[in-house]
Design a protein around this motif. Structure first.
Motif, PDB file in Angstrom:
ATOM      1  N   LEU A 127      10.175 -25.524  14.833  1.00 28.45           N
ATOM      2  CA  LEU A 127      11.620 -25.677  14.655  1.00 28.45           C
ATOM      3  C   LEU A 127      11.978 -27.094  14.210  1.00 28.45           C
ATOM      4  O   LEU A 127      12.914 -27.279  13.429  1.00 28.45           O
ATOM      5  N   GLN A 130      11.728 -27.355  10.621  1.00 23.08           N
ATOM      6  CA  GLN A 130      12.803 -26.656   9.914  1.00 23.08           C
ATOM      7  C   GLN A 130      14.169 -27.277  10.163  1.00 23.08           C
ATOM      8  O   GLN A 130      15.196 -26.608  10.035  1.00 23.08           O
ATOM      9  N   HIS A 131      14.191 -28.554  10.557  1.00 25.24           N
ATOM     10  CA  HIS A 131      15.436 -29.302  10.725  1.00 25.24           C
ATOM     11  C   HIS A 131      16.317 -28.696  11.823  1.00 25.24           C
ATOM     12  O   HIS A 131      17.542 -28.636  11.703  1.00 25.24           O
ATOM     13  N   ARG A 132      15.686 -28.283  12.910  1.00 26.19           N
ATOM     14  CA  ARG A 132      16.416 -27.739  14.065  1.00 26.19           C
ATOM     15  C   ARG A 132      16.020 -28.557  15.303  1.00 26.19           C
ATOM     16  O   ARG A 132      15.387 -28.067  16.222  1.00 26.19           O
ATOM     17  N   GLN A 135      17.024 -27.474  19.275  1.00 24.01           N
ATOM     18  CA  GLN A 135      16.210 -26.394  19.836  1.00 24.01           C
ATOM     19  C   GLN A 135      14.760 -26.848  20.012  1.00 24.01           C
ATOM     20  O   GLN A 135      14.098 -26.484  20.987  1.00 24.01           O
ATOM     21  N   GLN A 189      24.154 -20.171   6.581  1.00 27.37           N
ATOM     22  CA  GLN A 189      23.538 -19.206   7.493  1.00 27.37           C
ATOM     23  C   GLN A 189      24.029 -17.796   7.232  1.00 27.37           C
ATOM     24  O   GLN A 189      23.545 -16.844   7.843  1.00 27.37           O
TER      25      GLN A 189
END
Length: 410
Positions: A127, A130-132, A135, A189
């Motif tokens: 994550l 994926q630039h999250r 989380q 999104q």
């Protein structure tokens, strides 16, 4: 970021500056792989990991799928799910990786708490890439708490390194793409057709990973052969940027386009595609390749049985795969197939999109999906108009049924 070594004298890998495993001695590892011929779970799993380290991802997936089929406990299945997810992550398919990591995390929380830290650690790093970051941090902190209790200094250091360098794990865009879009484009999104690595930003459609590479190659070939496809704004490494055509698909425009027009446009588009010189097509979309991919989807649990057509609802993915193998046609009516020819993949102005699965295959694969979706969404008039525009070919009903069944596994 400092490179974190992991017992390189005993393990075949170390971590690079982005905390990804790379081989300590690729040449020696490759020689070992060449000599390996495992037929048991531990050997297949080790071989799959070694192939991943060497960047031979398709072979790694094959071996790990074999290990998964031999896994005789839930604990073993969890470990292979994590290994498979690693392969997909390294290969550039984070959506597949996330599904497998989360499955492993859910299963380990329920029954195998000693595996929770591994699933949480790997998912957290994925994550972060994926630039999250929010989380990612939550999962890595969970892994850290568990590893501190366990007391394994090597695992603690691995998770600490990921937490300390969380922002540096985010995958950058290639320089030429960053120049086009900016370093951190606004990724949508919600939009029609969203799936996998597909995002929308400022009038561009962006794809990343193996399917993006496959799509770029096929778009180039189709354009050279006169097929209307989206304009490529940029391509570098595994990132493809397409200019937004600013028009919806035939599926999206269902309320404003009549059924006959939709069917006619679908038939004309498919006829143009199927008339291309199949012998010149460099891409393979035949049954040998497609059934192998279907097998992988079944073994790895990527098939959504809840989405099966009504007449297949009583079948399991395994039963469908067995039937497909048993009823496999003796011959294929080869043309250049789209591979997912539905109203959602033809724009209202005739552009053909989502062509990553295009290749030499049986025409009935495209005909079956077009007929099914047109019948369900637009009715019999659209189907009749589709076949009238497609031309004089008389479709084989058994072949249509076969390829509609095959599509359940994708």
């Amino acid at each position: 970021m400092a490179v974190t070594a992991q017992n390189s004298d005993t393990r075949p890998y170390r971590f690079d500056e982005r905390l990804r495993m790379i081989p300590v001695d690729a040449e020696t590892l490759a020689a070992r792989v060449a000599l390996a011929d495992p037929d048991d779970f531990p050997g297949l799993r080790r071989l799959g990991i070694a192939l991943m380290l060497l960047g031979r991802y398709e072979e790694a997936l094959d071996r790990l799928d074999q290990a998964l089929e031999l896994a005789d406990t839930e604990q073993r299945r969890i470990t292979v799910w994590i290994n498979l997810a690693d392969v997909y992550r390294y290969q550039g398919e984070p959506s597949h990786a996330e599904i497998l990591y989360r499955r492993a995390l859910h299963a380990s929380r329920a029954r195998y708490p000693d595996l929770v830290s591994f699933a949480a650690h790997h998912l957290g790093k994925s994550l972060a890439e994926q630039h999250r970051p929010r989380q990612a941090r939550e999962l890595l902190e969970e892994a850290m708490r568990l590893r501190v209790v366990d007391g394994d200094s090597e695992l603690i250091e691995s998770t600490r390194a990921a937490l300390d360098h969380l922002d540096e794990l985010a995958l950058p865009l290639p320089p030429v793409i960053e120049t086009l879009l900016g370093p951190v484009p606004a990724w949508s999104q919600e939009h029609e057709g969203r799936g996998g690595n597909l995002v929308r930003s400022g009038g561009y459609w962006i794809k990343r990973g193996p399917r993006a590479v496959a799509e770029y190659e096929r778009l180039s070939w189709l354009r050279d052969h006169g097929i209307a496809v989206p304009q490529v704004a940029g391509f570098a490494e595994d990132v493809l940027v397409l200019v937004d055509a600013a028009v919806g698909s035939l599926a999206a425009e269902a309320d404003s386009i009549d059924a006959v027009t939709v069917g006619t446009r679908m038939g004309q588009t498919l006829r143009s595609l199927h008339e291309l010189p199949v012998a010149q097509c460099p891409f393979d979309g035949g049954l040998e390749v497609t059934l192998a991919r279907a097998h992988r989807n079944v073994v790895e649990g990527f098939v959504d049985a809840a989405d099966f057509d009504d007449d297949h609802r009583d079948l399991s993915p395994e039963a469908i795969l067995a039937r497909l193998r048993q009823q496999r046609p003796a011959t294929e009516d080869l043309v250049v197939t789209h591979g997912d020819f539905t109203p959602g993949n033809v724009l209202a102005d005739g552009l053909l999109i989502d062509v990553a699965a295009l290749g030499r295959g049986d025409r009935h694969r495209d005909l079956a999906l077009a007929e099914r979706d047109l019948a369900e969404d637009f009715g019999p008039e659209a189907v009749a108009a589709f076949y009238a525009a497609y031309g004089p070919t008389q479709p084989d009903r058994a072949a249509l049924d076969y390829y509609r069944l095959l599509d359940e596994l994708f």
